[in-house]
Design a protein around this motif. Structure first.
Motif, short mmCIF file in Angstrom:
data_model
loop_
_atom_site.label_atom_id
_atom_site.label_comp_id
_atom_site.label_asym_id
_atom_site.label_seq_id
_atom_site.Cartn_x
_atom_site.Cartn_y
_atom_site.Cartn_z
N ARG A 1 20.61 -27.09 15.03
CA ARG A 1 20.24 -26.18 13.95
C ARG A 1 19.03 -25.32 14.34
NH1 ARG A 1 20.19 -29.83 10.08
NH2 ARG A 1 17.95 -30.04 9.93
N MET A 2 18.04 -25.95 14.96
CA MET A 2 16.84 -25.21 15.38
C MET A 2 17.17 -24.20 16.48
SD MET A 2 14.64 -26.21 13.29
CE MET A 2 13.17 -25.46 13.89
N GLU A 3 18.04 -24.56 17.42
CA GLU A 3 18.43 -23.64 18.48
C GLU A 3 19.13 -22.41 17.91
OE1 GLU A 3 20.72 -25.84 21.35
OE2 GLU A 3 18.92 -26.59 22.34
N LYS A 4 19.98 -22.60 16.91
CA LYS A 4 20.65 -21.47 16.27
C LYS A 4 19.64 -20.55 15.59
CE LYS A 4 25.04 -23.81 15.56
NZ LYS A 4 25.91 -24.50 14.61
N ILE A 5 18.65 -21.13 14.94
CA ILE A 5 17.61 -20.32 14.28
C ILE A 5 16.83 -19.52 15.32
CG2 ILE A 5 15.43 -20.45 13.00
CD1 ILE A 5 16.67 -22.89 11.50
N PHE A 6 16.44 -20.16 16.42
CA PHE A 6 15.69 -19.46 17.46
C PHE A 6 16.53 -18.38 18.12
CE2 PHE A 6 12.93 -23.42 17.66
CZ PHE A 6 11.84 -22.80 17.07
N ASP A 7 17.82 -18.65 18.34
CA ASP A 7 18.71 -17.62 18.90
C ASP A 7 18.79 -16.41 17.98
OD1 ASP A 7 19.23 -19.08 21.16
OD2 ASP A 7 21.17 -19.85 20.46
N GLU B 1 17.30 -10.77 16.83
CA GLU B 1 16.71 -9.80 15.92
C GLU B 1 15.55 -9.06 16.59
OE1 GLU B 1 15.64 -11.96 12.41
OE2 GLU B 1 17.72 -12.12 11.73
N GLU B 2 14.78 -9.73 17.46
CA GLU B 2 13.68 -9.10 18.15
C GLU B 2 14.17 -8.07 19.18
OE1 GLU B 2 11.43 -12.27 19.84
OE2 GLU B 2 10.41 -12.73 17.96
N LYS B 3 15.33 -8.31 19.78
CA LYS B 3 15.86 -7.41 20.80
C LYS B 3 16.43 -6.13 20.22
CE LYS B 3 16.67 -10.18 24.77
NZ LYS B 3 17.42 -10.22 25.97
N GLN B 4 16.87 -6.16 18.99
CA GLN B 4 17.44 -4.95 18.37
C GLN B 4 16.33 -3.98 18.04
OE1 GLN B 4 19.64 -6.29 14.97
NE2 GLN B 4 21.31 -7.12 16.18
N PRO B 5 16.50 -2.71 18.49
CA PRO B 5 15.44 -1.72 18.18
C PRO B 5 15.49 -1.37 16.69
CG PRO B 5 17.30 -0.70 19.30
CD PRO B 5 17.55 -2.19 19.29
N ASP B 6 14.34 -0.98 16.16
CA ASP B 6 14.26 -0.58 14.76
C ASP B 6 15.05 0.70 14.57
OD1 ASP B 6 12.65 -2.69 14.11
OD2 ASP B 6 10.79 -1.59 14.47
N THR B 7 15.81 0.75 13.51
CA THR B 7 16.67 1.93 13.26
C THR B 7 16.06 2.81 12.17
OG1 THR B 7 17.96 0.57 11.72
CG2 THR B 7 18.79 0.78 13.98
N GLU B 8 14.76 2.93 12.15
CA GLU B 8 14.12 3.73 11.13
C GLU B 8 13.78 5.09 11.65
OE1 GLU B 8 10.93 1.84 9.01
OE2 GLU B 8 11.87 -0.07 9.30
#
Length: 125
Positions: A107-113, A118-125
């Motif tokens: 469960r923790m590994e899934k949360i960290f993944d 989410e950190e790798k995706q660039p902001d789309t603003e």
């Protein structure tokens, strides 16, 4: 948290080894097609109660598997007694619990993944 004494740790190790041998040899009688692993054993200071943490592989209903083991607890204790009777004065009462450590780690590994993606995706603003 109270630390276990060396005596408790040593006794818990003996119980863990002997229970592992019992489940390896006769576990199929209790739970067909299921592998039972003793992940941890904790013993009370008076050595009268052993809390045994189990992990079940190839089994979808761990609650039912635990209930089945608890139904056979006196039989398992008797077999354990036959193995350790020369080393102890009393055979400890056995209490069985599910060890959900692996489920927690998954469960923790899934949360960290998820956080990492989410950190790798660039902001789309």
């Amino acid at each position: 948290m109270i630390m276990e004494s060396k005596r408790q740790q040593k006794f818990a190790g003996v119980i863990q080894e002997d229970l592992a041998a019992i489940f390896q040899r006769e576990g199929m009688n209790y739970l067909p097609n299921t592998m039972v692993t003793i992940t941890k054993v904790r013993v009370t200071p008076d050595l009268a109660i052993a809390r045994v943490f189990l992990s079940f592989f190839n089994n979808t209903n761990t609650t039912l598997a635990l209930q089945t083991i608890k139904l056979h607890a006196s039989e398992i204790r008797y077999k354990l007694g036959g193995r350790i009777k020369d080393q102890v004065r009393i055979i400890p009462q056995l209490e069985f619990f599910i060890d959900d450590t692996s489920e927690y780690v998954d469960r923790m590994e899934k949360i960290f993944d998820k956080i990492h993606r989410e950190e790798k995706q660039p902001d789309t603003e």
